[in-house]
Design an enzyme around this catalytic site. Structure first.
Site, PDB file in Angstrom:
ATOM      1  N   HIS A  77       0.847  -1.191   0.000  1.00  0.00           N
ATOM      2  CA  HIS A  77       0.000   0.000   0.000  1.00  0.00           C
ATOM      3  C   HIS A  77       0.888   1.250   0.000  1.00  0.00           C
ATOM      4  O   HIS A  77       2.104   1.153   0.175  1.00  0.00           O
ATOM      5  CB  HIS A  77      -0.917   0.008   1.230  1.00  0.00           C
ATOM      6  CG  HIS A  77      -0.199  -0.191   2.513  1.00  0.00           C
ATOM      7  ND1 HIS A  77      -0.293  -1.326   3.266  1.00  0.00           N
ATOM      8  CD2 HIS A  77       0.685   0.598   3.151  1.00  0.00           C
ATOM      9  CE1 HIS A  77       0.486  -1.228   4.316  1.00  0.00           C
ATOM     10  NE2 HIS A  77       1.092  -0.065   4.271  1.00  0.00           N
TER      11      HIS A  77
HETATM   12  C1  T46 Z   1       3.354   0.095   6.671  1.00  0.00           C
HETATM   13  C2  T46 Z   1       3.954  -1.212   7.007  1.00  0.00           C
HETATM   14  C3  T46 Z   1       5.432  -1.172   7.128  1.00  0.00           C
HETATM   15  C4  T46 Z   1      -3.712  -0.883  13.724  1.00  0.00           C
HETATM   16  O1  T46 Z   1      -4.770  -1.118  14.339  1.00  0.00           O
HETATM   17  N1  T46 Z   1      -2.904   0.146  14.102  1.00  0.00           N
HETATM   18  C5  T46 Z   1      -1.729   0.415  13.497  1.00  0.00           C
HETATM   19  O2  T46 Z   1      -1.036   1.369  13.905  1.00  0.00           O
HETATM   20  C6  T46 Z   1      -1.334  -0.376  12.371  1.00  0.00           C
HETATM   21  C7  T46 Z   1      -0.047  -0.101  11.627  1.00  0.00           C
HETATM   22  C8  T46 Z   1      -2.162  -1.403  11.984  1.00  0.00           C
HETATM   23  N2  T46 Z   1      -3.331  -1.660  12.645  1.00  0.00           N
HETATM   24  C9  T46 Z   1      -4.161  -2.792  12.234  1.00  0.00           C
HETATM   25  C10 T46 Z   1      -4.809  -2.651  10.865  1.00  0.00           C
HETATM   26  C11 T46 Z   1      -4.902  -4.091  10.397  1.00  0.00           C
HETATM   27  O3  T46 Z   1      -6.086  -4.668  10.895  1.00  0.00           O
HETATM   28  O4  T46 Z   1      -3.328  -3.951  12.159  1.00  0.00           O
HETATM   29  C12 T46 Z   1      -3.721  -4.777  11.083  1.00  0.00           C
HETATM   30  C13 T46 Z   1      -2.536  -5.026  10.135  1.00  0.00           C
HETATM   31  O5  T46 Z   1      -2.213  -3.785   9.474  1.00  0.00           O
HETATM   32  P1  T46 Z   1      -1.597  -3.738   7.994  1.00  0.00           P
HETATM   33  O6  T46 Z   1      -2.249  -4.786   7.157  1.00  0.00           O
HETATM   34  O7  T46 Z   1      -1.688  -2.342   7.499  1.00  0.00           O
HETATM   35  O8  T46 Z   1      -0.080  -4.175   8.302  1.00  0.00           O
HETATM   36  P2  T46 Z   1       1.163  -4.132   7.332  1.00  0.00           P
HETATM   37  O9  T46 Z   1       2.290  -4.760   8.061  1.00  0.00           O
HETATM   38  O10 T46 Z   1       0.833  -4.689   5.998  1.00  0.00           O
HETATM   39  O11 T46 Z   1       1.485  -2.576   7.144  1.00  0.00           O
HETATM   40  C14 T46 Z   1       1.981  -1.860   8.239  1.00  0.00           C
HETATM   41  C15 T46 Z   1       1.452  -0.443   8.224  1.00  0.00           C
HETATM   42  O12 T46 Z   1       0.009  -0.481   8.211  1.00  0.00           O
HETATM   43  C16 T46 Z   1       1.933   0.330   7.028  1.00  0.00           C
HETATM   44  O13 T46 Z   1       1.658   1.702   7.207  1.00  0.00           O
HETATM   45  O14 T46 Z   1       3.957   0.910   5.984  1.00  0.00           O
HETATM   46  O15 T46 Z   1       3.408  -1.830   8.177  1.00  0.00           O
END
Ligand code: T46
Length: 132
Positions: free
Chosen positions: A48
């Site tokens: 993303h």
């Molecule tokens: C990025 C990469 C490096 C939260 O509730 N709070 C938070 O601060 C974050 C980051 C995530 N979440 C929840 C949202 C989703 O339900 O945790 C779950 C996994 O999040 P996401 O699919 O976005 O995780 P990644 O590892 O794919 O991405 C994250 C960051 O979202 C993103 O900004 O750059 O790590």
């Protein structure tokens, strides 16, 4: 591409090393810290871009690759040092892959979590980046 490797101050002692990230280490006010760990072999994170968020990524332990795309070019940065990090400015697509066993990715962020700030579709990202 609007990214930068930033050195994190390191205090070396015979007892071991200590690195510190303060507000002046990164070019934004720190509003949130989170970390990725226990990432299974072959798993990918990210996939993303962010409209406003700036983030600073550090491999606290182990290594992983960050594949970056600003809509014009692609770059791969390998992070594997706890005393330097990758600043990713807004408007850059990122994918994290090739996590080594036991690796930990620390993320220091400029904003609290706002789902509306995410662009999670690559075609939408390409349109967004050409409009900018
Ligand atoms: C990025 C990469 C490096 C939260 O509730 N709070 C938070 O601060 C974050 C980051 C995530 N979440 C929840 C949202 C989703 O339900 O945790 C779950 C996994 O999040 P996401 O699919 O976005 O995780 P990644 O590892 O794919 O991405 C994250 C960051 O979202 C993103 O900004 O750059 O790590």
């Amino acid at each position: 591409m609007n990214i930068q490797i930033i050195a994190i101050p390191k205090i070396e002692e015979r007892r071991g090393n200590l690195s510190v990230i303060e507000n002046d280490t990164v070019p934004f006010d720190i509003k949130r810290v989170y970390y990725l760990y226990d990432v299974p072999s072959g798993a990918e994170r990210g996939g993303h871009a962010h409209k406003n968020l700036q983030q600073f990524l550090v491999a606290l332990s182990g290594s992983f690759d960050v594949v970056l795309n600003d809509g014009k070019e692609e770059k791969i940065v390998t992070l594997n040092k706890p005393y330097e990090g990758l600043l990713i400015n807004s408007g850059i697509w990122r994918e994290l892959q090739n996590f080594s066993s036991g690796s930990v990715c620390l993320v220091v962020a400029s904003e609290v979590y706002i789902e509306d700030d995410y662009i999670r579709d690559f075609d939408q990202f390409k349109n967004y980046s050409t409009r900018k």
